[in-house]
Design a protein around this motif. Structure first.
Motif, short mmCIF file in Angstrom:
data_model
loop_
_atom_site.label_atom_id
_atom_site.label_comp_id
_atom_site.label_asym_id
_atom_site.label_seq_id
_atom_site.Cartn_x
_atom_site.Cartn_y
_atom_site.Cartn_z
N LYS A 340 -28.57 -6.44 -9.82
CA LYS A 340 -28.07 -5.41 -8.91
C LYS A 340 -26.56 -5.56 -8.79
CE LYS A 340 -30.57 -3.24 -6.53
NZ LYS A 340 -31.25 -1.93 -6.67
N LEU A 341 -25.83 -4.58 -9.30
CA LEU A 341 -24.37 -4.63 -9.28
C LEU A 341 -23.84 -4.00 -8.00
CD1 LEU A 341 -21.63 -5.14 -10.77
CD2 LEU A 341 -21.79 -2.78 -11.57
N ARG A 342 -22.92 -4.69 -7.36
CA ARG A 342 -22.20 -4.15 -6.21
C ARG A 342 -20.71 -4.21 -6.51
NH1 ARG A 342 -23.91 -7.20 -1.01
NH2 ARG A 342 -22.73 -5.51 -0.04
N ALA A 343 -19.95 -3.41 -5.78
CA ALA A 343 -18.51 -3.35 -6.03
C ALA A 343 -17.79 -3.02 -4.74
CB ALA A 343 -18.19 -2.31 -7.11
N MET A 344 -16.51 -3.34 -4.72
CA MET A 344 -15.68 -3.03 -3.56
C MET A 344 -14.24 -2.82 -4.02
SD MET A 344 -14.87 -6.74 -1.85
CE MET A 344 -13.71 -5.98 -0.74
N ILE A 345 -13.44 -2.21 -3.15
CA ILE A 345 -12.00 -2.12 -3.40
C ILE A 345 -11.35 -3.34 -2.79
CG2 ILE A 345 -9.89 -0.85 -2.88
CD1 ILE A 345 -11.36 1.69 -3.10
N PHE A 346 -10.76 -4.16 -3.62
CA PHE A 346 -10.16 -5.40 -3.18
C PHE A 346 -8.78 -5.17 -2.57
CE2 PHE A 346 -7.60 -9.22 -4.08
CZ PHE A 346 -8.35 -10.17 -3.40
N CYS A 347 -8.01 -4.26 -3.15
CA CYS A 347 -6.68 -3.97 -2.63
C CYS A 347 -6.25 -2.62 -3.16
CB CYS A 347 -5.67 -5.05 -3.03
SG CYS A 347 -5.35 -5.09 -4.81
N THR A 348 -5.17 -2.11 -2.59
CA THR A 348 -4.58 -0.85 -3.06
C THR A 348 -3.19 -1.15 -3.61
OG1 THR A 348 -3.68 -0.35 -0.87
CG2 THR A 348 -5.85 0.54 -1.40
N ILE A 349 -2.79 -0.39 -4.63
CA ILE A 349 -1.48 -0.54 -5.27
C ILE A 349 -0.79 0.81 -5.21
CG2 ILE A 349 -0.27 -1.27 -7.35
CD1 ILE A 349 -2.93 -2.55 -8.27
N SER A 350 0.31 0.90 -4.51
CA SER A 350 1.00 2.18 -4.39
C SER A 350 2.42 1.95 -3.90
CB SER A 350 0.26 3.10 -3.40
OG SER A 350 0.17 2.49 -2.12
N ASP A 351 3.26 2.95 -4.11
CA ASP A 351 4.59 2.89 -3.51
C ASP A 351 4.48 3.31 -2.04
OD1 ASP A 351 4.22 5.61 -3.65
OD2 ASP A 351 5.75 5.96 -5.18
N PHE A 352 5.60 3.28 -1.34
CA PHE A 352 5.55 3.49 0.11
C PHE A 352 5.11 4.91 0.49
CE2 PHE A 352 7.56 2.63 4.43
CZ PHE A 352 6.61 1.70 4.76
N PRO A 353 5.62 5.98 -0.15
CA PRO A 353 5.13 7.32 0.19
C PRO A 353 3.64 7.50 -0.07
CG PRO A 353 7.20 7.47 -1.00
CD PRO A 353 6.76 6.04 -1.10
N ALA A 354 3.14 6.97 -1.20
CA ALA A 354 1.71 7.07 -1.47
C ALA A 354 0.90 6.24 -0.48
CB ALA A 354 1.42 6.62 -2.90
N TYR A 355 1.46 5.11 -0.05
CA TYR A 355 0.81 4.30 0.98
C TYR A 355 0.63 5.12 2.26
CZ TYR A 355 0.38 0.72 4.64
OH TYR A 355 -0.03 -0.01 5.72
N GLY A 356 1.66 5.91 2.59
CA GLY A 356 1.56 6.75 3.78
C GLY A 356 0.47 7.79 3.65
N ASN A 357 0.33 8.39 2.45
CA ASN A 357 -0.73 9.38 2.26
C ASN A 357 -2.12 8.77 2.36
OD1 ASN A 357 1.20 11.36 1.83
ND2 ASN A 357 1.20 11.10 -0.39
N LEU A 358 -2.29 7.57 1.81
CA LEU A 358 -3.61 6.94 1.80
C LEU A 358 -3.99 6.40 3.18
CD1 LEU A 358 -3.36 5.00 -1.58
CD2 LEU A 358 -4.83 6.95 -1.09
N SER A 359 -3.02 5.84 3.89
CA SER A 359 -3.34 5.22 5.18
C SER A 359 -3.24 6.18 6.34
CB SER A 359 -2.39 4.04 5.42
OG SER A 359 -1.06 4.50 5.61
N GLY A 360 -2.48 7.26 6.18
CA GLY A 360 -2.30 8.19 7.28
C GLY A 360 -1.14 7.84 8.19
N TYR A 361 -0.33 6.85 7.80
CA TYR A 361 0.82 6.47 8.63
C TYR A 361 2.07 7.22 8.15
CZ TYR A 361 4.04 3.57 11.29
OH TYR A 361 5.00 3.14 12.18
#
Length: 473
Positions: A340-361
Motif C-alpha cells: 500500500k503506497l502512501r505519499a505526502m508533500i514534504f516541502c514546497t519550492i517557490s520564489d516569494f511571489p509564488a509563495y504568496g499565491n500558495l499560502s495566501g499571505y
C-alpha cells in the motif's frame, strides 16, 4: 506478468561518448540501457495493456498486430513498433521538435527498402504508441479563474460565480448545444497529468523501484547532512506519523510552481504556470533530473492564476489526499510484492511571489514578511517609490557590537528582540476562503485564504502545518 524478467537478457553496451557522461549516471542511465537492450519485453507490456483496458477499447488496441510486423520485408532485427520506440527514445533524449522528427521519418522511409512500415509523420507514430501513453485530463476552466468544469459542473456552460461563458465565442448570446464538446474551444483549459499512474509505472520497473528505496537502504547515515532524509524535518514526520515512516517506499514530494513565458521572449504579457513534483526518496544526484520530475499540472495563460491557484490545484490535491489517507495498491517489481503506497508533500519550492499565491499571505507592501507579520520593519522610499525592509540587527545576539553602532546604520541603536514564534494556522482557521475573482473588502488582512496545501502536507493536523510555515520543525 508482474515485472519479472522472462529471459536472461545480455546487454551489449555501445560506447556513446563515455568521456562526457557524468560519473553518477554511469550505472543508472536507463535510456541507454533500454536503447541497447535487444529484448524490450514487449510481450509483457502487451499483456499488461490487454488486461488493464476496458472491453470497449479492446478493438482500438492494435499493438499485438503492429508488433508482429517486420519493419520491412525480410527484416528480422526490428519490428515496426520496436523501430518507432527506438526513434522516439532518440527524439526525447535529444529534444527534437516534431517537425524535425517528421523530416527524419520521411527520410528514413525512403532510405529503407520498399514496402517498409515506418510511419511518415510524428502524428502517425504517436497514434501507433498511444495505448502505451499515460492518461491526460483536459479540464475546462472559467476564464476568470473561478471554477473548473468537473465533477458536478462538468456539463455547465457558464461560470456559476461570474457568469462568464465556458467557450471562446464571438457573441455571448449564441446558442449552446447540450453536448459541451460541440460548442467550440474552451475559454481556458487546465491540463492535469494524474500522478498515481505515473507512480505505478515507476514501481513496475525493477531498477526504478530499487532507486525509490535508496534513502533507506543505501544512504550513508553518519549524522552529516547529505540528503533530505538527513534533515530534522524528515525525522520529525517519522515520529509524528510512525505508520507512514515505517514503510520506506512511501513517497515524499517536493512541490514547486512558478510562472513562465512559453514563447521564450522577454515579454510579460503571457504567463503559463506549470506545477512540478520532485521525489525526495531518490538519490540526490537523481532527484532533480528531468526524468524523475513530474509535471502534474499545466495552467494555461495568458494571465497568472494568482491566489486563485487553489482552483487549479483541486484535482492534484484530491489524488494527494487519497495517497495520504487510504493509500493506493501498488506492485513493487524489485521486491516482487504488493504493498500500500502512501505519499505526502514534504516541502514546497517557490520564489516569494509564488509563495504568496500558495499560502495566501500578502508578500508585498509594508508587512510582506510572513514570519514577522505586523512587526515587519519596512521603509517606503518616496523618490524611487519602493518599499525596503530594514532593521535586521534585531536578529543578532544580545550584546552584539553592531547593535550599539549608529553611524554605520540608521543613526540609532537596536534594542528590539527576535519575535516569538507563533502558530500560522491560528491566523486562518476562521477565515472563509472564496475562490475566484471577487471584490476587495474594506478590511485588509495579511492572510487572504486558508492554506491550500495544509491538509496534504500534514493530513488533518493543521497545527503541524502552522509550525512548518514558521520554521518550528
Amino acid at each position: 506478468m508482474h515485472g519479472e524478467s522472462l529471459t536472461n537478457t545480455s546487454t551489449t553496451l555501445i560506447n556513446l561518448d563515455d568521456d562526457n557522461r557524468e560519473n553518477n549516471d554511469s550505472n543508472i542511465d536507463d535510456d541507454n540501457d533500454h536503447f541497447n537492450d535487444p529484448n524490450d519485453n514487449l510481450n509483457e507490456m502487451f499483456h499488461d495493456l490487454e488486461t488493464n483496458i476496458g472491453a470497449d477499447d479492446q478493438e482500438k488496441l492494435q499493438l499485438f498486430e503492429e508488433e508482429g510486423k517486420p519493419l520491412y520485408p525480410g527484416c528480422e532485427k526490428f519490428s515496426k513498433l520496436n523501430a518507432v520506440l527506438k526513434l522516439f527514445q532518440l527524439k526525447s533524449k535529444n529534444g527534437w521538435s516534431d517537425k524535425s522528427f517528421t523530416n527524419l521519418l520521411v527520410l528514413l522511409h525512403y532510405m529503407l527498402p520498399e514496402g517498409n512500415e515506418l510511419p511518415l509523420s510524428t502524428y502517425r507514430a504517436k497514434k501507433l504508441m498511444c495505448p502505451m501513453g499515460l492518461e491526460i485530463e483536459r479540464i475546462h476552466a472559467c476564464p476568470n479563474d473561478c471554477m473548473l468544469y468537473r465533477n458536478e459542473f462538468e456539463n455547465e456552460h457558464k461560470c456559476f460565480r461570474c457568469n462568464a461563458s465556458r467557450y471562446k465565442r464571438k457573441k455571448e448570446t449564441d446558442e449552446v448545444d447540450d453536448d459541451v464538446t460541440k460548442n467550440g474551444p474552451p475559454a481556458k483549459m487546465l491540463w492535469y497529468f494524474p500522478i498515481i499512474p505515473r507512480l505505478k509505472r515507476l514501481f513496475s520497473n525493477e531498477k526504478e523501484a530499487k532507486l525509490l528505496r535508496w534513502h533507506s537502504d543505501e544512504r550513508v547515515n553518519d549524522g552529516k547532512l547529505r540528503h533530505v532524509a538527513d534533515s530534522p524535518q524528515w525525522r520529525n514526520i517519522d515520529n509524528m506519523y510512525p505508520e507512514f515512516g515505517e514503510e520506506n517506499r512511501n513517497i515524499r514530494f517536493g512541490f514547486s510552481s512558478d510562472g513562465i513565458n512559453p514563447f521564450g521572449n522577454m515579454s510579460s504579457l503571457r504567463s503559463t504556470w506549470p506545477v512540478l513534483l520532485c521525489i525526495y526518496n531518490l538519490p540526490p544526484w537523481l532527484a532533480m533530473k528531468r526524468k524523475y520530475i513530474m509535471m502534474s499540472l499545466l495552467i494555461q495563460g495568458p494571465k497568472q492564476p494568482g491566489n486563485d491557484i487553489d482552483v487549479y490545484l483541486s484535482p492534484l490535491i484530491e489524488d494527494l489526499k487519497t495517497l495520504w489517507s487510504s493509500g493506493v495498491d501498488m506492485y513493487d517489481a524489485y521486491k516482487k510484492e504488493q504493498f500500500k503506497l502512501r505519499a505526502m508533500i514534504f516541502c514546497t519550492i517557490s520564489d516569494f511571489p509564488a509563495y504568496g499565491n500558495l499560502s495566501g499571505y500578502k508578500t508585498k507592501g509594508k508587512k510582506a514578511c510572513p514570519v514577522c507579520e505586523d512587526e515587519t520593519s519596512s521603509v517606503y522610499l518616496k523618490n524611487c517609490k519602493k518599499t525596503v525592509y530594514m532593521g535586521h540587527r534585531r536578529f543578532l545576539p544580545d550584546g552584539h557590537i553592531y547593535r550599539e553602532k549608529k553611524e554605520e546604520f540608521d543613526g540609532s541603536t537596536e534594542l528590539r528582540k527576535i519575535r516569538k514564534r507563533f502558530d500560522a494556522f491560528s491566523r486562518v482557521k476562521n477565515l472563509k476562503t472564496v475562490l475566484g475573482k471577487k471584490t476587495v473588502s474594506g478590511k485588509k488582512l495579511c492572510w487572504e485564504k486558508e492554506l491550500a496545501l495544509r491538509k496534504v502536507l500534514f493530513g488533518k493536523t493543521s497545527q503541524s502545518f502552522g509550525n512548518y510555515l514558521t520554521g518550528n520543525i
